[in-house]
Design a protein around this motif. Structure first.
Motif, PDB file in Angstrom:
ATOM      1  N   LYS A 212       0.838  -1.203   0.000  1.00  0.00           N
ATOM      2  CA  LYS A 212       0.000   0.000   0.000  1.00  0.00           C
ATOM      3  C   LYS A 212       0.874   1.255   0.000  1.00  0.00           C
ATOM      4  O   LYS A 212       1.912   1.292   0.648  1.00  0.00           O
ATOM      5  CB  LYS A 212      -0.894  -0.007   1.242  1.00  0.00           C
ATOM      6  N   GLN A 213       0.444   2.284  -0.715  1.00  0.00           N
ATOM      7  CA  GLN A 213       1.138   3.556  -0.680  1.00  0.00           C
ATOM      8  C   GLN A 213       0.131   4.692  -0.558  1.00  0.00           C
ATOM      9  O   GLN A 213      -1.006   4.598  -1.025  1.00  0.00           O
ATOM     10  CB  GLN A 213       2.017   3.754  -1.920  1.00  0.00           C
ATOM     11  N   GLU A 214       0.533   5.757   0.129  1.00  0.00           N
ATOM     12  CA  GLU A 214      -0.326   6.925   0.316  1.00  0.00           C
ATOM     13  C   GLU A 214      -0.170   7.872  -0.876  1.00  0.00           C
ATOM     14  O   GLU A 214       0.945   8.126  -1.339  1.00  0.00           O
ATOM     15  CB  GLU A 214       0.053   7.652   1.598  1.00  0.00           C
ATOM     16  N   LEU A 215      -1.290   8.382  -1.360  1.00  0.00           N
ATOM     17  CA  LEU A 215      -1.285   9.374  -2.429  1.00  0.00           C
ATOM     18  C   LEU A 215      -1.754  10.710  -1.856  1.00  0.00           C
ATOM     19  O   LEU A 215      -2.086  10.808  -0.675  1.00  0.00           O
ATOM     20  CB  LEU A 215      -2.204   8.935  -3.569  1.00  0.00           C
ATOM     21  N   GLU A 216      -1.818  11.715  -2.690  1.00  0.00           N
ATOM     22  CA  GLU A 216      -2.318  13.019  -2.250  1.00  0.00           C
ATOM     23  C   GLU A 216      -3.818  12.964  -1.978  1.00  0.00           C
ATOM     24  O   GLU A 216      -4.524  12.055  -2.428  1.00  0.00           O
ATOM     25  CB  GLU A 216      -2.028  14.078  -3.322  1.00  0.00           C
ATOM     26  N   ASP A 217      -4.314  13.968  -1.230  1.00  0.00           N
ATOM     27  CA  ASP A 217      -5.757  14.139  -0.970  1.00  0.00           C
ATOM     28  C   ASP A 217      -6.367  12.949  -0.242  1.00  0.00           C
ATOM     29  O   ASP A 217      -7.511  12.549  -0.514  1.00  0.00           O
ATOM     30  CB  ASP A 217      -6.517  14.398  -2.274  1.00  0.00           C
ATOM     31  N   ASN A 218      -5.604  12.345   0.673  1.00  0.00           N
ATOM     32  CA  ASN A 218      -6.097  11.225   1.493  1.00  0.00           C
ATOM     33  C   ASN A 218      -6.512  10.008   0.663  1.00  0.00           C
ATOM     34  O   ASN A 218      -7.417   9.259   1.037  1.00  0.00           O
ATOM     35  CB  ASN A 218      -7.280  11.673   2.359  1.00  0.00           C
TER      36      ASN A 218
END
Length: 381
Positions: A212-218
């Protein structure tokens, strides 16, 4: 919900469900059915049937009342839409639009809300053919009285604009993205170290690995790896190189091989990865439902020339679709889907009739195959 019209609604829906017949054939089908006797229903012709649909189509509040009776607090809801071809020039909803099948014909959009808890279609709304799904999701939720819903679309739906609009409307969503999307990092798969430090969960008795990876805007992007699917896709591709060399080749295989067995999902949910994955997999039930509507009920096109009558016709199809899904669930739960389809189920039971002899009703004779099916389904006539 329909105090005055329920018998006629039931009778018309029965004809659609059992025989997929158009409006003009409904009187003929009812004339040879025991249903009017059972309901104490007076016979009616096709013009009267059309009038009934027109009357029903004007009663959106009653239709909503019926649909809301299937919505329960805490229900896990999925949303999707499909297109219906229309030949009418008199219906304002029929507009030239675009479908995933590259069809630009005059069409309507049919928005559906589906309960993953009960596995039933619970709400629909007809939209103009040139209105795309994302613009209509929020209003559909408001009309249905739902707050906790998840938009689950297909791979063709994803775009930065659609994601932005979903975020703006504060809608929850799980969106699959195509394997060639630049957001997906295949480096770990190429190096064969995807599982290093990764977690997994079991789905359908198979381990599903994920990163899993975090992107912009939650937003989150999660890549799931199903080794069983990977082996199957690889074997299938290599087999196609031999059978369809004009489309498949070894060079292309080497470009694709690290993507086999993967599903990449973008979401804005707070659930864990297994819940997100299973939310997406629940979409398969919606696909089965739409398949039933289009192929079994033959409701993927309409020749209706009156918008109010069309609305009544769609309500009839909604009821028939619920019945179809009911039988599909029953066959699935009894592990009979590989032996018999929903259509077979309907045809077998249609062979059971009542005949009048000396002013009394008796069951007719029917085949041993039908008797065996009744035993498997635990149905007592």
């Amino acid at each position: 919900a329909f105090g005055d019209d329920w018998k006629e609604i039931l009778a018309i829906a029965y004809c659609r469900f059992t025989y997929r017949c158009p409006l003009k054939n409904i009187p003929f089908r009812l004339a040879s059915s025991f249903l009017p006797e059972l309901l104490d229903l007076k016979s009616f012709g096709d013009k009267q049937a059309s009038g009934i649909l027109n009357r029903i189509g004007a009663k959106r509040q009653q239709i909503l009342s019926y649909m809301k009776s299937f919505i329960h607090e805490g229900d896990y809801i999925l949303m999707d839409a499909t297109d219906i071809t229309s030949q009418s020039k008199q219906i304002s909803l029929a507009r030239k639009g675009y479908s995933s099948h590259m069809n630009f014909d005059t069409q309507l959009n049919l928005m559906y809300i589906y309960s993953a808890t009960s596995r039933m279609p619970i709400y629909y709304r007809l939209l103009p053919g040139n209105i795309r799904e994302v613009k209509a999701f929020k209003n559909s939720l408001l009309e249905a009285g739902l707050k906790n819903a998840i938009v689950v679309a297909d791979k063709g739906f994803y775009s930065a604009d659609n994601v932005s609009l979903l975020q703006k409307e504060k809608l929850k969503f799980v969106l699959p993205i195509r394997r060639d999307n630049v957001l997906i990092n295949y480096t770990l798969l190429i190096k064969n170290i995807f599982k290093d430090g990764a977690n997994y969960f079991d789905h359908a008795k198979r381990p599903i690995w994920y990163k899993k990876q975090e992107l912009e805007d939650n937003l989150h992007l999660c890549v799931f790896l199903d080794e069983s699917l990977r082996v199957k896709e690889e074997a299938d591709y290599l087999a196609r190189i031999k059978t369809h060399p004009e489309k498949y080749n070894l060079e292309d295989y080497h470009e694709r091989k690290n993507k086999f067995g993967t599903i990449s999902l973008i979401d804005n949910l707070k659930g864990n990865e297994q819940e997100i994955y299973e939310t997406y997999k629940s979409r398969m039930e919606i696909e089965v439902m739409f398949d039933g509507m289009k192929n079994i009920l033959e409701a993927d096109h309409t020749y209706m020339q009156n918008e109010q009558t069309l609305q009544g016709w769609m309500f009839i199809n909604h009821i028939a679709l619920q019945w179809y899904q009911h039988l599909y669930i029953e066959l699935k739960e009894k592990n009979l889907l590989k032996q018999i389809s929903v259509n077979d189920y309907i045809q077998h039971l249609t062979d059971i009739k009542k005949i009048k002899i000396n002013n009394k009703w008796y069951f007719n004779e029917y085949t041993n195959k039908t008797k065996q099916l009744l035993v498997k389904l635990k149905i007592e006539i």
